[in-house]
Motif scaffolding. Structure first.
Motif, PDB file in Angstrom:
ATOM      1  N   ILE A 129       0.857  -1.185   0.000  1.00 29.81           N
ATOM      2  CA  ILE A 129       0.000   0.000   0.000  1.00 29.81           C
ATOM      3  C   ILE A 129       0.891   1.233   0.000  1.00 29.81           C
ATOM      4  O   ILE A 129       1.884   1.289   0.735  1.00 29.81           O
ATOM      5  CB  ILE A 129      -0.931   0.017   1.231  1.00 29.81           C
ATOM      6  CG1 ILE A 129      -1.908  -1.156   1.166  1.00 29.81           C
ATOM      7  CG2 ILE A 129      -1.686   1.337   1.329  1.00 29.81           C
ATOM      8  CD1 ILE A 129      -2.787  -1.284   2.387  1.00 29.81           C
ATOM      9  N   LYS A 130       0.533   2.210  -0.798  1.00 32.14           N
ATOM     10  CA  LYS A 130       1.318   3.443  -0.853  1.00 32.14           C
ATOM     11  C   LYS A 130       0.384   4.643  -0.745  1.00 32.14           C
ATOM     12  O   LYS A 130      -0.703   4.651  -1.333  1.00 32.14           O
ATOM     13  CB  LYS A 130       2.110   3.520  -2.160  1.00 32.14           C
ATOM     14  CG  LYS A 130       3.107   4.662  -2.202  1.00 32.14           C
ATOM     15  CD  LYS A 130       4.018   4.550  -3.415  1.00 32.14           C
ATOM     16  CE  LYS A 130       5.052   5.667  -3.419  1.00 32.14           C
ATOM     17  NZ  LYS A 130       5.943   5.547  -4.604  1.00 32.14           N
ATOM     18  N   SER A 131       0.819   5.643   0.007  1.00 33.78           N
ATOM     19  CA  SER A 131       0.007   6.845   0.188  1.00 33.78           C
ATOM     20  C   SER A 131       0.430   7.933  -0.796  1.00 33.78           C
ATOM     21  O   SER A 131       1.595   8.025  -1.194  1.00 33.78           O
ATOM     22  CB  SER A 131       0.137   7.366   1.621  1.00 33.78           C
ATOM     23  OG  SER A 131       1.469   7.765   1.892  1.00 33.78           O
ATOM     24  N   VAL A 132      -0.551   8.754  -1.163  1.00 28.44           N
ATOM     25  CA  VAL A 132      -0.318   9.913  -2.018  1.00 28.44           C
ATOM     26  C   VAL A 132      -1.053  11.084  -1.391  1.00 28.44           C
ATOM     27  O   VAL A 132      -2.254  10.992  -1.099  1.00 28.44           O
ATOM     28  CB  VAL A 132      -0.835   9.664  -3.453  1.00 28.44           C
ATOM     29  CG1 VAL A 132      -0.691  10.924  -4.300  1.00 28.44           C
ATOM     30  CG2 VAL A 132      -0.097   8.505  -4.104  1.00 28.44           C
ATOM     31  N   ALA A 133      -0.351  12.185  -1.178  1.00 27.16           N
ATOM     32  CA  ALA A 133      -0.949  13.354  -0.524  1.00 27.16           C
ATOM     33  C   ALA A 133      -0.806  14.586  -1.409  1.00 27.16           C
ATOM     34  O   ALA A 133       0.126  14.687  -2.217  1.00 27.16           O
ATOM     35  CB  ALA A 133      -0.285  13.603   0.825  1.00 27.16           C
ATOM     36  N   ASN A 134      -1.738  15.522  -1.258  1.00 29.73           N
ATOM     37  CA  ASN A 134      -1.635  16.787  -1.991  1.00 29.73           C
ATOM     38  C   ASN A 134      -1.580  17.985  -1.059  1.00 29.73           C
ATOM     39  O   ASN A 134      -1.805  19.111  -1.476  1.00 29.73           O
ATOM     40  CB  ASN A 134      -2.802  16.936  -2.961  1.00 29.73           C
ATOM     41  CG  ASN A 134      -4.135  17.141  -2.258  1.00 29.73           C
ATOM     42  OD1 ASN A 134      -4.229  17.067  -1.032  1.00 29.73           O
ATOM     43  ND2 ASN A 134      -5.182  17.426  -3.041  1.00 29.73           N
TER      44      ASN A 134
END
Length: 463
Positions: free
Chosen positions: A318-323
């Motif tokens: 699982i990988k997170s992506v944030a803005n």
């Protein structure tokens, strides 16, 4: 099936004439050929026969139930249950699945049905083409027959789990197929078992190559274990999964979770090769995104929060992506979104971890709670987790269901089939999915097929 849902023999002939292993661009949707060409001409030697079979694997990879693109079950059933959240434009084909508003006219439903029966028709073409063929050796015939039987059983198994009563197609005869009768799910399972029991002695234990892209004897046994589990024949399910698990050193659980989805994984039982050298999986193109909001889908937050912080799968898969203001998560089992110097990942259909979880469930159902926990803990240990402390049969079965959620997410619809098998679809999804209805346990039959073949009536309840 209708003529435009049947795999055209002309496509195979044109393909085999080139004697190439790459697939045709698409199935040719035409009436059956009126010439006197027969399937025998397609199977004039082992090279063209193998090319025809390889074409089926290419079709399975690119279209239908097991494709890794956004129309396949890995994505669509992830949206249908509690694994994925759909994003993107209103034309995103996942939205009807995510919102649970499928209808008999939903194009994606007809596509799943038609593509899958095309592939079944192609497997029947192989079976008919090699039968009593004088141009092939006995060993060549056995291998081709075994693989075609495996394909036919596999695809019917999925169709029955999605649509309920469906025809089990064993011929390329158009007249017979166009008026085929539905049979019960249990009969579909029985027919699949018969096909697999024929396939096992025909298939060798060894693979054709190190890539594990042609199913062997143990791929057939792995599918048998799955079918028996759904038939609630737990002793048989445990026996078949044991036959795979005990095939050491051919199969071993990868100690490092980062290696599980590599093309060279020792855990893989059968996988679909990429379309060209250097290309990787279609799944990575669907699930991975670099910035938010997600263009297609993201992991459901309830799934992400189900992992403990110590679970190595959470860190690797699982990988997170944030803005800056929001955070999304994507499946990261397949990590290569772009071409590489050589293909590093293929789409895995069967792997050893599932066999341990099948055997754990089958053992628990038979009252062998110690054995069930041993298998469950094998998977937990690889994930860096402590042994399960559940004691009762109900507790252990619930722990197995949860472990399947964490281990098999976004892999060809396991979550939907698991909740269905455990009779927990309504319990889990009624609260998680605002559009969920009890009748969503089955997909609707495509209206185009009901119109073409009245023997497919009645429509599934709720549609």
């Amino acid at each position: 099936m209708r003529t435009n849902t049947i795999f055209s023999i002309l496509c195979i002939i044109a393909f085999c004439a080139s004697v190439m292993l790459s697939s045709c661009d698409s199935f040719v949707e035409v009436d059956l050929p009126k010439s006197q060409l027969t399937t025998v001409s397609v199977f004039e030697d082992n090279a063209t026969a193998t090319a025809a079979l390889s074409d089926i694997y290419s079709k399975i990879r690119d279209k239908g139930l097991l494709t890794g693109n956004n129309t396949g079950l890995a994505n669509q059933l992830g949206n249908y249950t509690d694994e994925l959240v759909s994003y993107g434009s209103p034309t995103n084909p996942s939205l009807p699945f995510y919102n649970n508003i499928l209808s008999q006219s939903t194009p994606a439903i007809a596509e799943l049905w038609n593509s899958t029966y095309n592939q079944i028709y192609a497997s029947n073409s192989v079976l008919e083409g090699v039968e009593s063929n004088k141009n092939l050796s006995e060993d060549q015939i056995k291998k081709l027959q075994g693989e075609a039987l495996f394909i036919r059983a596999l695809l019917h198994f999925y169709l029955a789990n999605l649509f309920g009563q469906v025809p089990y197609i064993r011929t390329t005869d158009y007249k017979e197929n166009s008026s085929a009768l539905k049979i019960s799910v249990e009969q579909v399972y029985d027919n699949a078992v018969l096909d697999l029991e024929k396939a096992v002695p025909l298939l060798a234990a060894a693979y054709n190559s190190t890539e594990r892209i042609r199913p062997n004897k143990f791929a057939a046994k792995a599918l048998l274990a799955r079918v028996y589990l759904h038939k609630k024949l737990y002793a048989q399910a445990a026996n078949e999964s044991s036959a795979v698990i005990n095939e050491i050193p051919l199969y071993t659980i990868e100690s490092n979770v980062n290696n599980v989805f590599l093309a060279t994984s020792k855990e893989t039982i059968w996988q679909l090769k990429s379309s060209a050298a250097g290309r990787n999986t279609l799944e990575a193109g669907v699930f991975i995104f670099k910035s938010g909001p997600p263009p297609l889908v993201a992991l459901n937050s309830s799934l992400v929060s189900s992992f403990s912080s110590q679970d190595l799968r959470k860190n690797s898969w699982i990988k997170s992506v944030a803005n800056g203001t929001s955070v999304w998560y994507h499946a990261n089992k397949y990590k290569e979104q772009n071409p590489t110097s050589k293909s590093l990942e293929y789409s895995i259909v069967f792997r050893l971890a599932e066999q341990y979880l099948i055997r754990a469930e089958a053992r628990a159902m038979q009252g062998d709670l110690i054995g069930a926990k041993e298998d469950l803990n094998k998977i937990r240990k690889r994930a860096g987790l402590a042994d399960a402390d559940e004691q009762t049969q109900e507790e252990i079965l619930n722990a197995i269901l949860q472990e399947r959620r964490l281990e098999l997410f976004t892999e060809h619809g396991h979550r939907f089939f698991d909740l269905k098998r455990f009779n927990k679809l309504d319990q889990v999804l009624a609260g998680a999915k605002p559009g969920w209805n009890s009748t969503d346990i089955l997909f609707p039959l495509p209206q185009s097929e009901l119109s073409a073949n009245p023997n497919l009536l009645p429509q599934n309840q709720g549609y």
